[in-house]
Design a protein around this motif. Structure first.
Motif, short mmCIF file in Angstrom:
data_model
loop_
_atom_site.label_atom_id
_atom_site.label_comp_id
_atom_site.label_asym_id
_atom_site.label_seq_id
_atom_site.Cartn_x
_atom_site.Cartn_y
_atom_site.Cartn_z
N UNK A 28 24.53 5.75 3.80
CA UNK A 28 22.27 6.39 3.57
C UNK A 28 22.66 6.79 2.14
N UNK A 29 24.01 7.70 1.76
CA UNK A 29 23.41 8.18 0.02
C UNK A 29 23.60 7.35 -0.74
N UNK A 30 24.72 6.29 -0.85
CA UNK A 30 24.02 5.24 -1.96
C UNK A 30 23.05 4.64 -2.03
N UNK A 31 22.58 4.23 -0.95
CA UNK A 31 21.37 4.04 -0.34
C UNK A 31 19.77 4.66 -1.29
N UNK A 32 20.00 6.21 -0.67
CA UNK A 32 18.84 7.05 -1.03
C UNK A 32 19.11 7.35 -3.00
N UNK A 33 20.92 7.32 -3.13
CA UNK A 33 20.34 7.11 -4.56
C UNK A 33 20.16 6.02 -5.76
N UNK A 47 0.65 -1.68 -0.30
CA UNK A 47 0.06 -0.18 -0.22
C UNK A 47 0.89 1.04 -0.17
N UNK A 48 0.19 2.54 -0.15
CA UNK A 48 0.88 3.67 -0.80
C UNK A 48 1.92 3.40 -0.99
N UNK A 49 2.77 2.60 -2.04
CA UNK A 49 4.03 2.44 -2.45
C UNK A 49 4.64 3.45 -3.06
N UNK A 50 4.07 4.49 -3.89
CA UNK A 50 4.97 5.87 -4.65
C UNK A 50 4.75 6.54 -3.36
N UNK A 51 4.27 6.55 -2.13
CA UNK A 51 4.78 7.35 -1.60
C UNK A 51 5.77 7.55 -0.71
N UNK A 52 5.31 6.03 -0.20
CA UNK A 52 6.61 5.42 0.65
C UNK A 52 7.82 5.41 0.19
N UNK A 53 7.82 4.36 -1.60
CA UNK A 53 9.10 4.73 -2.40
C UNK A 53 10.09 6.24 -1.44
N UNK A 54 8.60 7.58 -1.73
CA UNK A 54 9.99 8.60 -1.76
C UNK A 54 9.71 9.29 -0.14
N UNK A 55 9.27 9.00 0.43
CA UNK A 55 9.20 9.00 1.69
C UNK A 55 10.90 8.71 1.84
N UNK A 56 11.03 7.50 1.54
CA UNK A 56 12.56 6.57 2.17
C UNK A 56 13.42 7.12 1.56
N UNK A 57 13.70 7.31 0.00
CA UNK A 57 14.35 8.00 -0.30
C UNK A 57 14.58 9.14 -0.08
N UNK A 58 13.61 10.17 0.17
CA UNK A 58 14.27 11.53 0.92
C UNK A 58 15.23 11.12 2.56
N UNK A 59 14.21 10.26 2.79
CA UNK A 59 15.21 10.09 4.00
C UNK A 59 16.42 9.64 4.49
N UNK A 60 16.66 8.08 3.63
CA UNK A 60 18.30 8.12 3.39
C UNK A 60 18.64 9.13 2.83
N UNK A 61 18.65 9.75 2.17
CA UNK A 61 19.61 11.43 1.27
C UNK A 61 20.15 12.18 2.18
#
Length: 151
Positions: A126-131, A84-98
């Motif tokens: 964290x930066x690599x995982x965010x990238x 659920x909420x896949x795109x929103x969750x991935x955006x948030x996860x990406x932002x947190x990692x970066x």
């Protein structure tokens, strides 16, 4: 799988988060030496030695979050069912990692309980995982639309 083939970038991101979760669980299992080695600080190591539940609870919480993030990356990659909420969750996860990858560096001197090496290495990871998330998210963006049906 909603895409023709799985998104390798998001699979790599998911595996990175899963590995980080396993390493956190290793800290709980192996105690103070692992807390010290992975940079949790002497306070966490001493609390673990004293038998305090605090280090294990905090570390288990972090491992749980990382596991959820791994599952979301794998879901976005098309390797597992759509969450659920896949795109929103991935955006948030990406932002947190970066953000974690770049924002912690200015505070290294203000947090002397952890070594500068911890901050540099963990920030780089964290930066690599965010990238990885960002590249994978960009490639899968159209497939992650909320209007797409779940298979």
């Amino acid at each position: 799988m909603t895409q023709e083939r799985a998104n390798r970038w998001l699979i790599a991101a998911g595996l990175g988060s899963a590995l980080a979760a396993l390493l956190h669980l290793g800290c709980i299992a192996f105690g103070a030496p692992w807390y010290r080695f992975f940079g949790a600080g002497e306070r966490m190591a001493q609390l673990a030695i004293a038998g305090s539940p605090y280090p294990a609870v905090v570390t288990l919480l972090i491992a749980s979050i990382l596991t959820i993030w791994a599952l979301y990356a794998l879901s976005g990659a098309g390797a597992i069912r759509r969450l659920p909420l896949l795109r929103s969750a991935l955006c948030a996860i990406t932002a947190v990692y970066l953000l974690r990858g770049v924002i912690a560096l200015p505070f290294v001197a203000q947090m002397p309980e952890r070594s500068p090496a911890f901050w540099y290495w963990s920030s780089a990871i964290c930066f690599v995982l965010g990238a990885l998330h960002l590249i994978g998210l960009r490639q899968a963006w159209a497939h992650l639309s909320a209007s797409r049906s779940v298979r």
